[in-house]
Write a protein that holds these residues in place. Structure first.
Motif, short mmCIF file in Angstrom:
data_model
loop_
_atom_site.label_atom_id
_atom_site.label_comp_id
_atom_site.label_asym_id
_atom_site.label_seq_id
_atom_site.Cartn_x
_atom_site.Cartn_y
_atom_site.Cartn_z
N ILE A 125 -2.10 -4.83 3.06
CA ILE A 125 -2.31 -6.28 3.11
C ILE A 125 -3.23 -6.64 1.96
O ILE A 125 -4.35 -6.11 1.88
N ASP A 126 -2.79 -7.50 1.06
CA ASP A 126 -3.65 -7.84 -0.08
C ASP A 126 -3.40 -9.26 -0.57
O ASP A 126 -2.31 -9.80 -0.42
N GLN B 20 7.88 5.84 -5.36
CA GLN B 20 8.39 6.86 -6.29
C GLN B 20 7.77 8.23 -6.00
O GLN B 20 8.42 9.26 -6.07
N HIS B 21 6.49 8.19 -5.65
CA HIS B 21 5.75 9.44 -5.40
C HIS B 21 6.09 10.10 -4.07
O HIS B 21 6.08 11.31 -3.95
N TYR B 22 6.26 9.25 -3.05
CA TYR B 22 6.42 9.78 -1.69
C TYR B 22 7.73 9.26 -1.09
O TYR B 22 7.76 8.20 -0.45
N PRO B 23 8.82 10.00 -1.28
CA PRO B 23 10.13 9.52 -0.83
C PRO B 23 10.20 9.30 0.69
O PRO B 23 10.98 8.47 1.15
N SER B 24 9.37 10.00 1.46
CA SER B 24 9.46 9.82 2.92
C SER B 24 8.54 8.70 3.42
O SER B 24 8.39 8.51 4.63
N LEU B 25 7.93 7.99 2.49
CA LEU B 25 7.04 6.89 2.88
C LEU B 25 7.82 5.58 2.98
O LEU B 25 8.68 5.30 2.14
N GLU B 26 7.53 4.81 4.02
CA GLU B 26 8.12 3.47 4.13
C GLU B 26 6.99 2.48 3.87
O GLU B 26 5.93 2.58 4.51
N VAL B 27 7.18 1.58 2.91
CA VAL B 27 6.11 0.63 2.59
C VAL B 27 6.55 -0.79 2.93
O VAL B 27 7.64 -1.20 2.55
N ARG B 28 5.73 -1.51 3.68
CA ARG B 28 6.00 -2.92 3.97
C ARG B 28 4.78 -3.70 3.52
O ARG B 28 3.74 -3.64 4.17
N THR B 29 4.88 -4.41 2.42
CA THR B 29 3.71 -5.12 1.90
C THR B 29 3.50 -6.45 2.63
O THR B 29 4.46 -7.09 3.05
N ILE B 30 2.24 -6.82 2.75
CA ILE B 30 1.91 -8.10 3.39
C ILE B 30 1.00 -8.86 2.44
O ILE B 30 -0.16 -8.47 2.23
N HIS B 31 1.55 -9.89 1.82
CA HIS B 31 0.79 -10.67 0.85
C HIS B 31 0.04 -11.77 1.59
O HIS B 31 0.61 -12.79 1.96
N ALA B 32 -1.24 -11.55 1.81
CA ALA B 32 -2.01 -12.51 2.62
C ALA B 32 -3.50 -12.29 2.44
O ALA B 32 -3.93 -11.22 1.99
N GLU B 33 -4.26 -13.31 2.81
CA GLU B 33 -5.71 -13.14 2.89
C GLU B 33 -6.00 -12.36 4.16
O GLU B 33 -5.19 -12.33 5.09
N TYR B 34 -7.22 -11.79 4.22
CA TYR B 34 -7.54 -10.92 5.35
C TYR B 34 -7.23 -11.53 6.71
O TYR B 34 -6.59 -10.93 7.55
N PHE B 35 -7.74 -12.77 6.94
CA PHE B 35 -7.63 -13.32 8.28
C PHE B 35 -6.18 -13.68 8.63
O PHE B 35 -5.77 -13.56 9.78
#
Ligand code: AVI
Length: 328
Positions: free
Chosen positions: A115-116, A131-146
Motif C-alpha cells: 500500500i503506497d 520478475q524476481h519471484y515467479p511464485s509471488l502474487e502482487v496486488r498493489t494498493i495505491h492509497a494513503e495509509y488511512f
C-alpha cells in the motif's frame, strides 16, 4: 504495470491536484508556514528518497536492512505457513525482499499487498518483484495509509504479516501514531502479526547528519516540494532563494525539516490566485521525524492495544524492529 497485478486505487488524479492546491493554500496561510510531507513523494521525490536511503549518513535504512537480514527467518517463524504479506508505505520494497524470501523458503507461494501513496514506486517495485519471484502474487494498493487501511479486512481472510517499516511511524505526530496503530489493531485477527520498524533517540550529531547529507540529496528532496508547487500549481518559487534546514528538537524528540527563505520575497501561485510573503529567515516547516526512547515506544504499543512479543535491534540500538500482536 505488470499483467499479474491489479492496482486498487483510492486516488483520482483530478481530486489529487485540487487537494494539493487546498493543502498548499492552507499551509502557507498559517502564521507558521507548513507543507505536509506526503507531497514529497511525486516520481522525482520518490527517487530522491531512494537516493537518501543510500547516503552514508542516513543510517536508518541500512540499519533496519541489517536487522531484517539477520532475523528474517526468526521473524517469519512466528507466523502460520500460509500467511500473506501486507505493507504500508512500501516504497521500492527493498527491505521487504528479505521477508518475502524468508516466507518463500517456508511455503511455495505468497501473496503480497503493498500500500503506497506513490503510484510510480508501486508500479516499478511490483514489476521488479514479479520478475524476481515467479511464485509471488502482487496486488498493489495505491492509497494513503488511512484509506489503505480499509483494504486490510477485505484483501485476505487468512493470516497476515502487516509491515510498517522504515520508521514511517516517526512521521506521525505521537497521538496520530497511536491512532494509526489502533486502527490497524482493530482490523487484525488474533493470528495476524504487525512488524514495526522504529528509529530510536541517539547521539545528536548522528541524528542531524542523517538529515544533512554532504551530497545534498536531502536538501534536494526538501526543495522538491517547491519545485512541485511551481510545476503543478503554476508557482514561481525561486529555489535558490530557499535553503534546506534539518535540526533535532530535543524537547519534542524529533528531527524537524524546514525550508528557510534567504531573502525578503513574495511568491505567487497562479492556480490558487495567491501571493505569499516571506521574510528573510522565515521558514516553511515541511516534516517531523520522531525518534523514540524505549519507554515511549513501549507506551505507544500499550496505548494502541498491541502486545510486543519480540524486538530486534543493532549493536548501537540505533533502530528497533518490533513484532506485535493484538492484545486479547
Ligand atoms: C520516510 N521517513 C521515515 C523518512 C524519515 O527519516 O523521516 C523521510 C525522510 N526525510 C528526510 N530524510 C528522510
Amino acid at each position: 504495470m505488470h499483467d499479474a497485478t491489479r492496482d486498487i486505487s483510492a486516488y483520482e488524479e483530478i481530486s489529487l491536484v485540487e487537494e494539493f492546491a487546498a493543502d498548499v493554500l492552507q499551509g502557507l496561510s498559517l502564521p507558521k508556514k507548513y507543507l505536509p510531507p506526503k507531497y514529497f513523494y511525486d516520481g522525482r521525490g520518490s527517487k530522491l528518497f531512494e537516493a537518501i536511503c543510500l547516503t552514508p549518513e542516513y543510517y536508518v535504512t541500512r540499519t533496519e536492512h541489517n536487522i531484517l537480514c539477520r532475523n528474517a527467518d526468526s521473524i517469519v517463524a512466528k507466523l502460520p505457513k500460509d500467511a500473506s504479506l501486507v505493507e504500508f508505505g512500501s516504497g521500492n520494497s527493498s527491505k521487504t525482499r528479505l521477508l518475502i524470501e524468508a516466507l518463500l523458503r517456508r511455503s511455495r507461494s505468497l501473496k503480497y499487498h503493498p500500500i503506497d501513496i506513490s503510484s510510480s514506486a508501486l508500479a516499478s517495485s511490483a514489476s521488479e518483484l514479479l520478475q524476481h519471484y515467479p511464485s509471488l502474487e502482487v496486488r498493489t494498493i495505491h492509497a494513503e495509509y488511512f484509506d489503505g487501511m480499509e483494504s486490510l479486512s477485505t484483501i485476505t481472510k487468512g493470516p497476515k504479516l502487516i509491515l510498517f517499516l522504515g520508521s514511517n511511524i516517526g512521521n506521525f505526530e505521537p497521538a496520530e501514531a497511536v491512532n494509526f496503530l489502533r486502527e490497524i489493531r482493530t482490523r487484525m485477527n488474533p493470528e495476524d502479526r504487525l512488524l514495526v520498524g522504529v528509529d530510536m533517540v541517539k547521539d545528536l550529531a548522528v541524528l542531524e547528519a542523517a538529515y544533512n547529507d554532504a551530497e545534498g540529496v536531502t536538501a534536494e528532496f526538501n526543495l522538491n516540494l517547491l519545485r512541485r508547487i511551481n510545476c503543478e500549481l503554476d508557482g514561481n518559487f525561486d529555489l535558490d532563494a530557499f535553503r534546506h534546514l534539518a535540526l533535532f528538537n530535543p524537547a519534542k524528540s524529533r528531527i524537524e525539516m524546514h525550508l528557510e527563505s534567504l531573502v525578503d520575497q513574495t511568491v505567487s501561485i497562479k492556480s490558487i490566485d495567491k501571493e505569499f510573503m516571506f521574510a528573510r529567515g522565515e521558514t516553511i516547516h515541511t516534516e517531523n521525524s520522531y525518534k523514540y526512547t524505549e519507554d515511549k515506544l513501549a507506551g505507544l504499543f500499550v496505548d494502541a492495544g498491541l502486545e510486543r512479543s519480540e524486538q530486534w535491534s543493532d549493536e548501537h540500538r540505533y533502530f528497533t524492529v518490533n513484532l506485535l500482536s493484538p492484545k486479547r
